[in-house]
Write a protein that holds these residues in place. Structure first.
Motif, mmCIF file in Angstrom:
data_model
loop_
_atom_site.group_PDB
_atom_site.id
_atom_site.type_symbol
_atom_site.label_atom_id
_atom_site.label_comp_id
_atom_site.label_asym_id
_atom_site.label_seq_id
_atom_site.Cartn_x
_atom_site.Cartn_y
_atom_site.Cartn_z
ATOM 1 N N VAL A 193 0.839 -1.201 0.000
ATOM 2 C CA VAL A 193 0.000 0.000 0.000
ATOM 3 C C VAL A 193 0.873 1.250 0.000
ATOM 4 C CG1 VAL A 193 -1.645 1.364 1.355
ATOM 5 C CG2 VAL A 193 -1.948 -1.111 1.129
ATOM 6 N N LYS A 194 1.881 1.241 0.839
ATOM 7 C CA LYS A 194 2.762 2.399 0.960
ATOM 8 C C LYS A 194 3.413 2.748 -0.375
ATOM 9 C CE LYS A 194 5.373 2.546 4.586
ATOM 10 N NZ LYS A 194 6.501 2.301 5.535
ATOM 11 N N GLU A 195 3.941 1.757 -1.058
ATOM 12 C CA GLU A 195 4.630 2.019 -2.322
ATOM 13 C C GLU A 195 3.672 2.486 -3.410
ATOM 14 O OE1 GLU A 195 7.895 2.268 -2.892
ATOM 15 O OE2 GLU A 195 7.922 2.038 -0.707
ATOM 16 N N GLU A 196 2.486 1.867 -3.482
ATOM 17 C CA GLU A 196 1.518 2.255 -4.510
ATOM 18 C C GLU A 196 1.045 3.686 -4.313
ATOM 19 O OE1 GLU A 196 -1.605 -0.633 -4.494
ATOM 20 O OE2 GLU A 196 -0.435 -2.130 -5.603
ATOM 21 N N PHE A 197 0.698 4.032 -3.080
ATOM 22 C CA PHE A 197 0.214 5.382 -2.816
ATOM 23 C C PHE A 197 1.332 6.408 -2.938
ATOM 24 C CE2 PHE A 197 -3.591 3.344 -1.522
ATOM 25 C CZ PHE A 197 -4.583 4.312 -1.460
ATOM 26 N N LYS A 198 2.520 6.028 -2.547
ATOM 27 C CA LYS A 198 3.651 6.953 -2.641
ATOM 28 C C LYS A 198 3.925 7.325 -4.089
ATOM 29 C CE LYS A 198 8.486 7.485 -1.217
ATOM 30 N NZ LYS A 198 9.620 6.842 -0.499
ATOM 31 N N THR A 199 3.853 6.356 -4.978
ATOM 32 C CA THR A 199 4.119 6.618 -6.400
ATOM 33 C C THR A 199 3.100 7.593 -6.974
ATOM 34 O OG1 THR A 199 5.100 4.431 -6.707
ATOM 35 C CG2 THR A 199 4.313 5.563 -8.685
ATOM 36 N N ILE A 200 1.818 7.337 -6.706
ATOM 37 C CA ILE A 200 0.756 8.206 -7.237
ATOM 38 C C ILE A 200 0.804 9.579 -6.582
ATOM 39 C CG2 ILE A 200 -1.748 8.532 -7.312
ATOM 40 C CD1 ILE A 200 -1.977 5.486 -7.697
ATOM 41 N N ASN A 201 0.999 9.606 -5.267
ATOM 42 C CA ASN A 201 1.022 10.897 -4.576
ATOM 43 C C ASN A 201 2.204 11.748 -5.014
ATOM 44 O OD1 ASN A 201 -1.264 10.091 -3.246
ATOM 45 N ND2 ASN A 201 -0.260 9.664 -1.296
ATOM 46 N N GLN A 202 3.335 11.108 -5.266
ATOM 47 C CA GLN A 202 4.486 11.863 -5.761
ATOM 48 C C GLN A 202 4.173 12.500 -7.112
ATOM 49 O OE1 GLN A 202 7.992 12.253 -4.328
ATOM 50 N NE2 GLN A 202 7.384 13.943 -5.682
ATOM 51 N N TYR B 18 -2.846 6.966 16.250
ATOM 52 C CA TYR B 18 -3.240 8.364 16.049
ATOM 53 C C TYR B 18 -2.145 9.330 16.518
ATOM 54 C CZ TYR B 18 -4.246 9.202 21.021
ATOM 55 O OH TYR B 18 -4.148 9.378 22.372
ATOM 56 N N ASN B 19 -1.255 8.888 17.427
ATOM 57 C CA ASN B 19 -0.192 9.780 17.889
ATOM 58 C C ASN B 19 1.140 9.543 17.182
ATOM 59 O OD1 ASN B 19 0.615 7.420 19.090
ATOM 60 N ND2 ASN B 19 0.139 8.073 21.188
ATOM 61 N N GLU B 20 1.115 8.737 16.125
ATOM 62 C CA GLU B 20 2.301 8.575 15.277
ATOM 63 C C GLU B 20 1.833 8.402 13.834
ATOM 64 O OE1 GLU B 20 5.162 8.540 13.126
ATOM 65 O OE2 GLU B 20 5.540 9.114 15.219
ATOM 66 N N LEU B 21 1.855 9.503 13.103
ATOM 67 C CA LEU B 21 1.262 9.569 11.764
ATOM 68 C C LEU B 21 2.316 9.552 10.662
ATOM 69 C CD1 LEU B 21 -1.435 12.304 12.516
ATOM 70 C CD2 LEU B 21 -1.721 9.810 12.552
ATOM 71 N N GLY B 22 3.483 9.011 10.970
ATOM 72 C CA GLY B 22 4.560 8.998 9.993
ATOM 73 C C GLY B 22 4.220 8.277 8.700
ATOM 74 N N PHE B 23 3.300 7.292 8.765
ATOM 75 C CA PHE B 23 2.904 6.563 7.563
ATOM 76 C C PHE B 23 2.397 7.523 6.497
ATOM 77 C CE2 PHE B 23 -0.582 4.747 5.085
ATOM 78 C CZ PHE B 23 0.034 3.653 4.496
ATOM 79 N N PHE B 24 1.615 8.502 6.894
ATOM 80 C CA PHE B 24 1.026 9.423 5.919
ATOM 81 C C PHE B 24 2.075 10.354 5.321
ATOM 82 C CE2 PHE B 24 -2.311 8.129 8.842
ATOM 83 C CZ PHE B 24 -3.235 7.609 7.940
ATOM 84 N N LYS B 25 3.060 10.683 6.118
ATOM 85 C CA LYS B 25 4.179 11.463 5.577
ATOM 86 C C LYS B 25 4.971 10.613 4.590
ATOM 87 C CE LYS B 25 6.544 15.302 5.557
ATOM 88 N NZ LYS B 25 5.914 16.588 5.156
ATOM 89 N N GLU B 26 5.127 9.319 4.898
ATOM 90 C CA GLU B 26 5.884 8.430 4.015
ATOM 91 C C GLU B 26 5.199 8.253 2.664
ATOM 92 O OE1 GLU B 26 6.995 4.709 5.848
ATOM 93 O OE2 GLU B 26 7.249 5.693 7.795
ATOM 94 N N ILE B 27 3.871 8.284 2.637
ATOM 95 C CA ILE B 27 3.180 8.151 1.347
ATOM 96 C C ILE B 27 2.957 9.514 0.687
ATOM 97 C CG2 ILE B 27 2.063 5.985 2.032
ATOM 98 C CD1 ILE B 27 -0.571 7.571 2.319
ATOM 99 N N LEU B 28 3.590 10.552 1.271
ATOM 100 C CA LEU B 28 3.606 11.899 0.686
ATOM 101 C C LEU B 28 2.239 12.566 0.678
ATOM 102 C CD1 LEU B 28 6.018 11.232 -2.333
ATOM 103 C CD2 LEU B 28 6.591 12.006 -0.011
ATOM 104 N N ALA B 29 1.399 12.206 1.644
ATOM 105 C CA ALA B 29 0.116 12.894 1.793
ATOM 106 C C ALA B 29 0.333 14.228 2.503
ATOM 107 C CB ALA B 29 -0.854 12.032 2.589
ATOM 108 N N ASP B 30 -0.559 15.173 2.220
ATOM 109 C CA ASP B 30 -0.536 16.462 2.921
ATOM 110 C C ASP B 30 -1.455 16.452 4.131
ATOM 111 O OD1 ASP B 30 1.121 18.205 1.085
ATOM 112 O OD2 ASP B 30 -0.383 17.479 -0.333
ATOM 113 N N GLY B 31 -2.315 15.441 4.187
ATOM 114 C CA GLY B 31 -3.231 15.353 5.308
ATOM 115 C C GLY B 31 -4.050 14.093 5.243
ATOM 116 N N LEU B 32 -4.840 13.853 6.272
ATOM 117 C CA LEU B 32 -5.702 12.684 6.308
ATOM 118 C C LEU B 32 -7.088 13.100 6.764
ATOM 119 C CD1 LEU B 32 -5.103 10.814 9.620
ATOM 120 C CD2 LEU B 32 -3.364 12.398 8.810
ATOM 121 N N ARG B 33 -8.090 12.495 6.118
ATOM 122 C CA ARG B 33 -9.492 12.739 6.458
ATOM 123 C C ARG B 33 -10.001 11.587 7.311
ATOM 124 N NH1 ARG B 33 -14.717 11.316 4.814
ATOM 125 N NH2 ARG B 33 -16.237 13.018 4.954
#
Length: 364
Positions: free
Chosen positions: A47-56, A81-96
């Protein structure tokens, strides 16, 4: 600054399809992406690699990327919820947060060290946002977005939408809502594909009309197409729209004089503060064109709801005033009907408030 957005569903499309859509959307002026993690079933690293590619790819095009998640996804991907590094790794700007926590957690999440935006579901008229605000969040990282509704007749009613939206706008939060493509081949995150709007009244309307209605309501900041993939014609219909106000498409009357044309299409119109129940009145043109003689040329017996009127010089100091009829009215014989709001946009005139600005453009 208001943004137009698109939605992407990496689990349901190839990367090539998503990237082509991103290319088309950025050309049409879109700057925001809603991406969905709700239906993810793969391993975390995949999941991380797929989303990272598209988000980049999206970020290289200048898009802001917000990823939709729920507590189930936090558990499935071993995210706290107190460690959101996954979303930074997939290059998201935020999470809903499609479903939230207790209020304390959301507030704490806004202080994440990655400067991620935390987006709250705003389609429930309850005190959730008040509770979050009680826990003193970092409001600069707190935003909100409505749901979309794939089942016919399940979308929000207008009054409910207005009431729940105001719960969030009272705090000055950036907000968003969804519009739906009418392309027959569209899909969303769920099996049901009967359109995907926030507002039920939008379900069968043209895409650009839905966008214009939100602009007239002036309650949400960002407007996002919820389903994939809109047609080229739909993207073109909203490309170039002034997102600061509503622009009505107008059919002009035959024999329209040049001065009346300039009043209609070159002026910024403003509804008077002392609003009539029968007319929207834009009065600055009567000042600008004072002394010009406005002759009668199209004075039907009945002025219909949605008709655009410019008063003739036979109405004295009203000469040159532009009006839009909110109701059917008897014409005195001195009012020129110079055009008509496009039929499927006429309902939007009811949303125009006192002092609100709008523009007219000639229907292509």
């Amino acid at each position: 600054m208001r943004q137009l957005g698109i939605s992407i569903y990496p689990e349901k499309s190839s990367q090539e399809e998503v990237m082509r859509y991103l290319d088309a959307a950025v050309e049409a002026g879109f700057t925001r992406v809603f991406s969905c993690l709700l239906s993810v079933e793969k391993e975390k690293e995949v999941v991380k690699e797929e989303f990272k590619t598209i988000n980049q790819y999206a970020k290289d095009k200048g898009f802001e990327v917000i990823v939709d998640v729920a507590p189930r996804i936090f558990e499935a991907l071993s995210i706290s919820y107190n460690e959101l590094g996954f979303f930074k790794e997939i290059l998201a700007d935020g999470l809903r947060l499609d479903l939230g926590f207790t209020g304390s957690e959301e507030a704490m999440m806004t202080y994440n060290p990655y400067d991620l935006s935390i987006e709250i579901n705003m389609s429930n008229n309850v005190h959730t946002i008040d509770t979050i605000m009680d826990y003193q969040p970092n409001v600069y990282n707190l935003i909100a977005c409505h749901n979309f509704y794939p089942h016919n007749y399940s979308g929000l009613g207008l009054e409910f939408f207005e009431n729940t939206t105001k719960r969030f706008t009272q705090y000055g939060l950036r907000t968003a809502a969804f519009v739906t493509s009418q392309n027959d081949a569209t899909f969303g995150p769920w099996p049901v594909t009967e359109g995907l709007p926030t507002l039920e009244m939008h379900r069968k309307l043209p895409l650009d009309v839905q966008v214009k209605h939100y602009l007239a309501l002036n309650l949400v900041d960002d407007i996002i197409i919820s389903n994939c993939y809109p047609s080229e014609e739909e993207l073109a219909s909203v490309s170039g729209l002034d997102l600061s106000l509503v622009t009505f498409d107008v059919e002009v009357a035959e024999g329209l004089p040049e001065t009346e044309r300039k009043i209609m299409f070159e002026e910024l119109h403003m509804n008077r503060g002392d609003q009539s129940e029968n007319l929207l009145r834009s009065t600055q043109s009567r000042v600008k064109y004072k002394g010009h003689h406005f002759e009668r040329f199209n004075t039907p017996d009945i002025i219909r709801r949605g008709d655009i009127v410019i008063e003739t010089s036979y109405y004295g100091h009203y000469a040159g005033e532009l009006q839009i009829a909110l109701n059917d009215m008897q014409n005195s014989g001195n009012s020129n009907v110079v055009g008509r709001i496009k039929e499927d946009e006429i309902f939007i005139i009811d949303a125009i408030k006192p002092w609100q600005k709008f523009r007219l453009r000639e229907k292509k």
